[in-house]
Design an enzyme around this catalytic site. Structure first.
Site, PDB file in Angstrom:
ATOM      1  N   SER A 101       0.829  -1.197   0.000  1.00 44.70           N
ATOM      2  CA  SER A 101       0.000   0.000   0.000  1.00 44.70           C
ATOM      3  C   SER A 101       0.872   1.258   0.000  1.00 44.70           C
ATOM      4  O   SER A 101       1.678   1.438  -0.902  1.00 44.70           O
ATOM      5  CB  SER A 101      -0.973  -0.027   1.185  1.00 44.70           C
ATOM      6  OG  SER A 101      -1.962   0.970   1.060  1.00 44.70           O
ATOM      7  N   ASP A 135     -10.159  -3.760  -4.992  1.00 51.88           N
ATOM      8  CA  ASP A 135      -9.350  -2.732  -4.350  1.00 51.88           C
ATOM      9  C   ASP A 135      -9.481  -1.447  -5.149  1.00 51.88           C
ATOM     10  O   ASP A 135      -9.251  -1.454  -6.366  1.00 51.88           O
ATOM     11  CB  ASP A 135      -7.885  -3.192  -4.307  1.00 51.88           C
ATOM     12  CG  ASP A 135      -6.969  -2.226  -3.592  1.00 51.88           C
ATOM     13  OD1 ASP A 135      -7.416  -1.151  -3.158  1.00 51.88           O
ATOM     14  OD2 ASP A 135      -5.770  -2.563  -3.459  1.00 51.88           O
ATOM     15  N   HIS A 166      -7.932  -5.371  -0.961  1.00 51.76           N
ATOM     16  CA  HIS A 166      -6.754  -4.675  -0.449  1.00 51.76           C
ATOM     17  C   HIS A 166      -6.346  -5.291   0.898  1.00 51.76           C
ATOM     18  O   HIS A 166      -7.186  -5.731   1.675  1.00 51.76           O
ATOM     19  CB  HIS A 166      -7.076  -3.190  -0.265  1.00 51.76           C
ATOM     20  CG  HIS A 166      -5.893  -2.339   0.039  1.00 51.76           C
ATOM     21  ND1 HIS A 166      -5.038  -1.889  -0.929  1.00 51.76           N
ATOM     22  CD2 HIS A 166      -5.426  -1.846   1.213  1.00 51.76           C
ATOM     23  CE1 HIS A 166      -4.092  -1.150  -0.372  1.00 51.76           C
ATOM     24  NE2 HIS A 166      -4.301  -1.113   0.928  1.00 51.76           N
TER      25      HIS A 166
END
Length: 363
Positions: A191, A285, A315
């Protein structure tokens, strides 16, 4: 949240039920978006753990606690054969604590991987990324250095990135002492941590410094002003929604932050000459298109890339690999890709396919 150990036992039992039963328990039907079907186990977790309370009323401290408890419940056990040591690093503002993961079988030719945890610069820590880092070390047969960078809102951008860059520089200087080949390192993250890794490549290029040997990006956040289709298609996804991303970036960014700053949006940088890349995205995501776009842009500039999208996963899926078997398989595959990348087996090949095909590797 209930005691994590008790909840883990309960969830493992429920999630072992057949997919039709799980979907029925989740309200029935299949969650299908953009040609992708959400894994039924994640569909159940989405229903069980998604909170009706608006994200705007949550404080960063509450978000950190909730995420830590969730990960404690859902994360896989770290490989027991991996040795973990605490390392202190000289940071730009203060000493940084880091964990050094040493696998049971270390390839002495494998460079140190400096890996940055997720959490959009506000949540997450060394504990929430522990299992993934240990798995990358063991199956990648490499040293993994995971630094605890400063978090917002106590320390807004660029504090976290500056710490990440300092950790990478420290790894280069100390690689041989740690047990890796001297003067080289790889970067990686999940991320925003993946954004840090890509941003380091941009910063090194700007300074005319050598690139890392590899960048490993998992569900990367590489454009903070992204308006791609996945931001709309998966706007209500879990555990990261478009609203949650906006909320967390509001805490992370400083008032004068520029979306075109390559430390924030390396997707917008000139990526020619960047390090070879392993890029992994999740289908459900909001950030899915960012990772693919970054892979395409690197490839267009002649940078060797392996790209993989796990269609049915959301995610942050590595944190749920202790409950969801396909997430665990994905993490093991990623570690295998890492091993190939560190051995220099990334090759230039044809451009990415024009259609989305999550089952194909683009190399």
């Amino acid at each position: 949240m209930a005691d994590p150990a008790i909840q883990r036992l309960y969830l493992k039992s429920v999630l072992s039920l057949p997919p039709p039963v799980l979907r029925a328990l989740s309200g029935g039907g299949v969650i299908w978006r953009g040609g992708r079907t959400l894994d039924p186990r994640f569909q159940f977790l989405w229903k069980a753990w998604r909170k009706p309370r608006g994200i705007a009323s949550v404080t960063p401290e509450e978000a950190r606690t909730t995420w830590a408890e969730m990960v404690e419940t859902a994360a896989p056990r770290a490989p027991s054969m991996v040795r973990v040591d605490t390392v202190m690093i000289d940071g730009p503002a203060s000493t940084l604590t880091a964990r050094l993961y040493r696998p049971s079988t270390l390839d002495p030719a494998a460079p140190v991987l400096v890996f940055f945890h997720d959490g959009a610069g506000v949540v997450g820590d060394l504990e929430t990324s522990h299992a993934l880092c240990a798995r990358l070390a063991e199956y990648g047969q490499c040293l993994v250095l995971a630094p605890a960078y400063r978090l917002a809102p106590e320390h807004r951008f660029p504090a976290g990135f500056d710490d990440a860059f300092a950790a990478y520089a420290w790894a280069l200087e100390n690689a041989e002492r740690l047990g890796g080949p001297p003067g080289v390192a790889a970067v990686g993250g999940q991320s925003i941590g993946a954004g840090f890794a890509a941003g380091i490549c941009a910063a090194l290029k700007a300074e005319r410094q050598p690139q890392p040997v590899l960048q490993l990006l998992i569900c990367p956040l590489v454009d903070i002003a992204d308006e791609s289709q996945s931001m709309q298609t998966y706007a209500d996804a879990w555990p990261l929604s478009a609203q949650a991303l906006k909320w967390v970036l509001g805490w992370y960014l400083s008032a004068d932050a520029d979306p075109n700053d390559p430390r924030l949006s390396p997707l917008r940088a000139d990526v020619a000459g960047f390090a070879p890349a392993l890029i992994v995205t999740a289908g459900f995501d909001p950030l899915a298109d960012q990772g693919e776009s970054y892979a395409r842009k690197l490839k267009s500039k002649g940078v060797p890339v392996i790209y993989r999208c796990y269609d049915g996963l959301p995610h942050a899926f590595p944190e749920f690999a202790g409950l969801v078997p396909c997430a665990e398989v994905a993490c093991t595959e990623i570690a295998g890709f890492l091993r190939e990348g560190l051995e220099g087996r990334l090759v230039r090949a044809a451009a990415l396919p024009d259609h989305q095909d999550s089952m194909s590797l683009v190399i």
